[in-house]
Design an enzyme around this catalytic site. Sequence first.
Site, short mmCIF file in Angstrom:
data_model
loop_
_atom_site.label_atom_id
_atom_site.label_comp_id
_atom_site.label_asym_id
_atom_site.label_seq_id
_atom_site.Cartn_x
_atom_site.Cartn_y
_atom_site.Cartn_z
N CYS A 77 -28.32 38.63 -34.04
CA CYS A 77 -29.00 38.94 -35.29
C CYS A 77 -30.49 38.67 -35.13
O CYS A 77 -31.07 37.83 -35.84
CB CYS A 77 -28.40 38.11 -36.42
SG CYS A 77 -26.63 38.37 -36.58
N GLU A 78 -31.07 39.31 -34.17
CA GLU A 78 -32.48 39.15 -33.81
C GLU A 78 -32.93 40.51 -33.31
O GLU A 78 -32.31 41.05 -32.38
CB GLU A 78 -32.62 38.18 -32.62
CG GLU A 78 -32.55 36.72 -32.95
CD GLU A 78 -33.82 36.22 -33.60
OE1 GLU A 78 -34.89 36.81 -33.36
OE2 GLU A 78 -33.72 35.25 -34.36
#
Length: 429
Positions: free
Chosen positions: A344-345
Amino acid sequence: MGEKLPFVTRDQLERAAAQWPTPFHVYSEKLIRERARALKAAFSWNPGFTEYFAVKATPNPTIVSILAEEGCGCDCATATELTLANACGVRGERIMLSSNDTPDEDYRRARDLGAIINLDSLDMVDCLSRALDGRLPTMVCLRFNPGGNFTASNGIIGEPEDSKFGMTVEQVMEAARRLSAMGVTEFGLHAFLASNTQVEDYYPRLARVLFELAVRLSRDLGVHVRLVDLSGGIGIDYRPEDVPVGIAAVGEGVRRVYEEVLVPAGMGDVALAAELGRWMLAPAGGLVTRVIHEKVTYHDYLGVDACASNLMRPAVYGAYHHITVMGHEGEPATKRYNVVGRLCENSDQFARDRMLPEVHIGDLLFIHDAGAHGYSMGYNYNGTLRSAELLLREDGSFELIRRAETPADYFATLDFPGSRFSALAHPEG
Ligand SMILES: *Cc1c(COP(=O)(O)O)cnc(C)c1O
């Protein structure tokens, strides 16, 4: 522009993946041995030459053992790496501790193993003496930082002035003086002034700096400099258009400077060392991952089953890693993709706007040059688990040289007496 080809075929990788699911790192025993031999040949004119493989690049005992068979030692920075080197049968002065900000117990561990200790700072002289109760080894290495910029034929390639490592020339001299007074009789000199260099004159120029310092130490203090360690920093051709550094030319360049500076000073017995990590291993390893999703928004995203936890260089440094769609080697690159992992980057992208042959879900991708600073920089962000490591043996068989992590490994540090969460590390229980 030379095409970069993987050292394995799709059929070989599908065979491996049938037994050990993707993603995994795969290394070529053949390439590892070839590179170790090429480096050794390049410095064969220096009888004492030793490559201390930088363990941090690829801390896998099977690989370190192969390198040890080829005559390499180990460059370590921590007690844990010293333990790994020792477990691979690497002993005594085949081990180098090139650390900084070093805790006392690491010095004790290095001394117990008979390793060469490379000091990063002047105050470490007293720390070392205290840690070892005054029983210093007869030989100590000193890490030099000349400051300023470091230039090669193509301009500035390093900025030692902004590097936390090493000592000024005055500090090196003072350290040698104090250590001599404490009974140290032999010295090494070390410096690491530029990383991933793409030029053949990095080592020769660095060698000149260290050789001139060695002559000065010997003349001014009368100490015996026995070793000059050129450390790591030789780069590789990550991009297809990069020209690989010719290691034979590097060895020859260093020989010329050796004969120009050391031999006339009567120091033709100085042994040389290297601590190459990237050059030795990066091209000998790849990250193998399968395409599991495709999404088209403002870019065409290929979602793969590896992520930055398996190879963080693109996310952290914006580093280029070449990608081959297995089974489509040599086909024209007609489509533009972003190859992404699941973190989640938004930085978790192995490639952005990369031209590749048309890719389909289920295709295997080979991410090149992940053999050094790849697996070893892995982490567990987002609860992602580190992948397996496989070795392609010279006979064409695959060997599992590190299994993939399981959720139990992720939860293992919660498994201690009194922890309410110990059960997480025992999923079967
Ligand atoms: C990281 C490191 C190396 C290896 O560097 P490469 O760029 O992988 O060659 C060698 N020596 C020391 C002290 C290091 O910190």
